[in-house]
Design a protein around this motif. Structure first.
Motif, PDB file in Angstrom:
ATOM      1  N   GLN A   1      39.528  62.192   1.343  1.00 23.72           N
ATOM      2  CA  GLN A   1      38.238  62.572   1.904  1.00 23.72           C
ATOM      3  C   GLN A   1      37.232  62.865   0.796  1.00 23.72           C
ATOM      4  O   GLN A   1      36.062  62.454   0.877  1.00 23.72           O
ATOM      5  CB  GLN A   1      38.386  63.798   2.799  1.00 23.72           C
ATOM      6  CG  GLN A   1      37.084  64.222   3.483  1.00 23.72           C
ATOM      7  CD  GLN A   1      36.487  63.128   4.342  1.00 23.72           C
ATOM      8  OE1 GLN A   1      37.121  62.653   5.294  1.00 23.72           O
ATOM      9  NE2 GLN A   1      35.262  62.702   4.042  1.00 23.72           N
TER      10      GLN A   1
ATOM     11  N   THR B   1      36.011  59.648  -0.567  1.00 19.62           N
ATOM     12  CA  THR B   1      35.022  59.051   0.332  1.00 19.62           C
ATOM     13  C   THR B   1      33.648  59.665   0.120  1.00 19.62           C
ATOM     14  O   THR B   1      32.638  58.957   0.039  1.00 19.62           O
ATOM     15  CB  THR B   1      35.463  59.220   1.794  1.00 19.62           C
ATOM     16  OG1 THR B   1      36.759  58.635   1.969  1.00 19.62           O
ATOM     17  CG2 THR B   1      34.488  58.554   2.744  1.00 19.62           C
TER      18      THR B   1
ATOM     19  N   LYS C   1      51.026  55.295   3.830  1.00 22.03           N
ATOM     20  CA  LYS C   1      50.102  56.284   4.394  1.00 22.03           C
ATOM     21  C   LYS C   1      48.810  56.365   3.577  1.00 22.03           C
ATOM     22  O   LYS C   1      47.704  56.415   4.143  1.00 22.03           O
ATOM     23  CB  LYS C   1      50.781  57.650   4.438  1.00 22.03           C
ATOM     24  CG  LYS C   1      49.902  58.775   4.979  1.00 22.03           C
ATOM     25  CD  LYS C   1      50.670  60.093   4.964  1.00 22.03           C
ATOM     26  CE  LYS C   1      49.792  61.267   5.373  1.00 22.03           C
ATOM     27  NZ  LYS C   1      50.549  62.554   5.310  1.00 22.03           N
TER      28      LYS C   1
ATOM     29  N   TYR D   1      46.485  53.394   4.207  1.00 17.74           N
ATOM     30  CA  TYR D   1      46.014  53.434   5.596  1.00 17.74           C
ATOM     31  C   TYR D   1      44.795  54.349   5.723  1.00 17.74           C
ATOM     32  O   TYR D   1      43.745  53.956   6.258  1.00 17.74           O
ATOM     33  CB  TYR D   1      47.138  53.921   6.507  1.00 17.74           C
ATOM     34  CG  TYR D   1      46.789  53.873   7.981  1.00 17.74           C
ATOM     35  CD1 TYR D   1      47.112  52.759   8.743  1.00 17.74           C
ATOM     36  CD2 TYR D   1      46.145  54.932   8.604  1.00 17.74           C
ATOM     37  CE1 TYR D   1      46.796  52.696  10.095  1.00 17.74           C
ATOM     38  CE2 TYR D   1      45.820  54.889   9.945  1.00 17.74           C
ATOM     39  CZ  TYR D   1      46.151  53.769  10.692  1.00 17.74           C
ATOM     40  OH  TYR D   1      45.819  53.713  12.027  1.00 17.74           O
ATOM     41  N   PHE D   2      44.919  55.560   5.223  1.00 18.92           N
ATOM     42  CA  PHE D   2      43.815  56.512   5.364  1.00 18.92           C
ATOM     43  C   PHE D   2      42.688  56.241   4.377  1.00 18.92           C
ATOM     44  O   PHE D   2      41.531  56.591   4.653  1.00 18.92           O
ATOM     45  CB  PHE D   2      44.334  57.944   5.263  1.00 18.92           C
ATOM     46  CG  PHE D   2      45.060  58.378   6.510  1.00 18.92           C
ATOM     47  CD1 PHE D   2      44.359  58.632   7.673  1.00 18.92           C
ATOM     48  CD2 PHE D   2      46.443  58.476   6.522  1.00 18.92           C
ATOM     49  CE1 PHE D   2      45.021  59.001   8.837  1.00 18.92           C
ATOM     50  CE2 PHE D   2      47.110  58.849   7.685  1.00 18.92           C
ATOM     51  CZ  PHE D   2      46.397  59.104   8.849  1.00 18.92           C
TER      52      PHE D   2
ATOM     53  N   VAL E   1      41.592  53.191   3.692  1.00 21.96           N
ATOM     54  CA  VAL E   1      40.781  52.210   4.413  1.00 21.96           C
ATOM     55  C   VAL E   1      40.058  52.874   5.585  1.00 21.96           C
ATOM     56  O   VAL E   1      38.867  52.626   5.828  1.00 21.96           O
ATOM     57  CB  VAL E   1      41.647  51.037   4.912  1.00 21.96           C
ATOM     58  CG1 VAL E   1      40.794  50.055   5.730  1.00 21.96           C
ATOM     59  CG2 VAL E   1      42.299  50.303   3.742  1.00 21.96           C
ATOM     60  N   GLN E   2      40.755  53.742   6.310  1.00 22.31           N
ATOM     61  CA  GLN E   2      40.135  54.406   7.464  1.00 22.31           C
ATOM     62  C   GLN E   2      38.899  55.198   7.051  1.00 22.31           C
ATOM     63  O   GLN E   2      37.840  55.123   7.688  1.00 22.31           O
ATOM     64  CB  GLN E   2      41.140  55.347   8.135  1.00 22.31           C
ATOM     65  CG  GLN E   2      40.605  56.029   9.376  1.00 22.31           C
ATOM     66  CD  GLN E   2      41.465  57.209   9.812  1.00 22.31           C
ATOM     67  OE1 GLN E   2      41.463  58.254   9.191  1.00 22.31           O
ATOM     68  NE2 GLN E   2      42.221  57.015  10.897  1.00 22.31           N
ATOM     69  N   LYS E   3      39.016  55.972   5.973  1.00 25.63           N
ATOM     70  CA  LYS E   3      37.907  56.839   5.560  1.00 25.63           C
ATOM     71  C   LYS E   3      36.750  56.057   4.930  1.00 25.63           C
ATOM     72  O   LYS E   3      35.586  56.429   5.096  1.00 25.63           O
ATOM     73  CB  LYS E   3      38.413  57.900   4.570  1.00 25.63           C
ATOM     74  CG  LYS E   3      39.452  58.850   5.146  1.00 25.63           C
ATOM     75  CD  LYS E   3      38.901  59.637   6.332  1.00 25.63           C
ATOM     76  CE  LYS E   3      39.928  60.644   6.837  1.00 25.63           C
ATOM     77  NZ  LYS E   3      39.418  61.376   8.046  1.00 25.63           N
TER      78      LYS E   3
ATOM     79  N   ALA F   1      36.080  52.771   5.485  1.00 22.09           N
ATOM     80  CA  ALA F   1      35.571  51.690   6.340  1.00 22.09           C
ATOM     81  C   ALA F   1      34.123  51.882   6.779  1.00 22.09           C
ATOM     82  O   ALA F   1      33.366  50.904   6.831  1.00 22.09           O
ATOM     83  CB  ALA F   1      36.481  51.513   7.557  1.00 22.09           C
TER      84      ALA F   1
ATOM     85  N   LEU G   1      44.902  46.059  10.659  1.00 30.03           N
ATOM     86  CA  LEU G   1      43.567  46.488  10.254  1.00 30.03           C
ATOM     87  C   LEU G   1      42.596  45.318  10.258  1.00 30.03           C
ATOM     88  O   LEU G   1      41.404  45.487  10.563  1.00 30.03           O
ATOM     89  CB  LEU G   1      43.616  47.144   8.875  1.00 30.03           C
ATOM     90  CG  LEU G   1      44.460  48.417   8.765  1.00 30.03           C
ATOM     91  CD1 LEU G   1      44.333  49.017   7.374  1.00 30.03           C
ATOM     92  CD2 LEU G   1      44.084  49.435   9.820  1.00 30.03           C
TER      93      LEU G   1
ATOM     94  N   GLU H   1      41.523  45.059  13.801  1.00 29.76           N
ATOM     95  CA  GLU H   1      40.693  46.193  14.214  1.00 29.76           C
ATOM     96  C   GLU H   1      39.289  46.136  13.609  1.00 29.76           C
ATOM     97  O   GLU H   1      38.315  46.542  14.234  1.00 29.76           O
ATOM     98  CB  GLU H   1      41.368  47.510  13.800  1.00 29.76           C
ATOM     99  CG  GLU H   1      42.694  47.757  14.514  1.00 29.76           C
ATOM    100  CD  GLU H   1      42.659  48.971  15.411  1.00 29.76           C
ATOM    101  OE1 GLU H   1      41.558  49.420  15.795  1.00 29.76           O
ATOM    102  OE2 GLU H   1      43.748  49.473  15.715  1.00 29.76           O
ATOM    103  N   LEU H   2      39.183  45.630  12.380  1.00 30.86           N
ATOM    104  CA  LEU H   2      37.893  45.602  11.699  1.00 30.86           C
ATOM    105  C   LEU H   2      37.147  44.283  11.894  1.00 30.86           C
ATOM    106  O   LEU H   2      36.018  44.136  11.429  1.00 30.86           O
ATOM    107  CB  LEU H   2      38.082  45.886  10.208  1.00 30.86           C
ATOM    108  CG  LEU H   2      38.560  47.315   9.883  1.00 30.86           C
ATOM    109  CD1 LEU H   2      38.855  47.458   8.396  1.00 30.86           C
ATOM    110  CD2 LEU H   2      37.530  48.343  10.320  1.00 30.86           C
TER     111      LEU H   2
END
Length: 246
Positions: free
Chosen positions: A68, A71, A113, A116-117, A119-121, A123, A164, A167-168
């Motif tokens: 985080q 990001t 993990k 994954y996070f 890319v999530q944060k 994106a 992903l 999803e993206l």
């Protein structure tokens, strides 16, 4: 003007090995790059080597709070990002019978993990047409002894690449993976059990191209996926001398 002039790129695990080689290629072609790593000394050395177009920050791929914070820093420095190379990862080996819960958790946390996070944060900072590249491994399709936990973590990442990417897709963000075979990088120079060292030599001898790959060869593939492979998503690009293909 270089090929990547004005491009903004984030590379996790960018202070050594494949990440550092990729950062160097980008900077040489005019990009601004933010790299991460866990070792302050390596980060400082990478920053000195790469010059003023690089931002180097300490960030642990196993820590959601670090991801985080990464990001927030990327948003402050770049605003948006043209490419994300989620490359941070670790190796680990043990016979199946001796693989501990701690080793499996360690490998899955950092190698699956973490990306994954990451890319999530990040994106939300990726505009249409941007590319995400994950680093898998040839071992995710080879049944090699001593590497069952490591291979499982990279196989999870391969599956994640497809999910992903789907999803993206509505946001027109591409997600692909580069899959190195035996590459001559610092990560391969870490102390390993004698059995693994011998296995690595034997594996290199079995590669159809009869040699180890170089970091620059993986870099070329990663940058192709990030910027030039505009009609490709969900794919895994093998850079392994034919080891998983022939």
């Amino acid at each position: 003007m270089g090929k990547y002039a004005d491009k903004k790129v984030v590379i996790t695990g960018g202070s050594s090995g494949l990440g550092l080689a990729t950062a160097r290629s980008l900077v040489d072609e005019g990009a601004r790059v933010l790299i991460t790593g866990r070792d302050e000394d390596k980060l400082d050395a990478a920053r000195d080597q790469l010059g003023e177009n690089v931002i180097a920050i300490r960030s642990d791929a196993a820590s959601l709070s670090d991801i985080q914070a990464l990001t927030d820093r990327v948003k402050a420095e770049f605003g948006t990002v043209d490419a994300l190379f989620a490359n941070a990862g670790v190796t680990g080996s043990a016979p199946f019978e001796a693989t501990s819960e701690e080793l499996l958790d360690h490998l899955l946390t950092i190698n699956a993990k973490g990306p994954y996070f990451t890319v999530q944060k990040l994106a939300p900072l990726l505009p249409e047409g941007s590319g995400v590249v994950l680093t898998t491994s040839a071992v995710n399709v080879l049944g090699l002894p001593m590497l069952s936990a490591y291979a499982a973590s990279k196989a999870a990442l391969r599956s994640m690449t497809r999910s992903l990417a789907r999803e993206l897709l509505p946001r027109k963000i591409r997600v692909n993976a580069v899959s190195p075979g035996p590459i001559d990088t610092a990560i391969l120079d870490k102390p390993v059990p004698p059995q693994v060292a011998e296995q690595a030599k034997a594996l290199a001898a079995q590669i159809p191209m009869q040699r180890l790959g170089t970091p620059s060869e993986v870099t070329k593939a990663a940058l192709f996926l990030a910027f030039d492979a505009t009609y490709t998503t969900g794919a895994e690009f093998a850079v392994d001398g034919g080891g998983t293909q022939l």
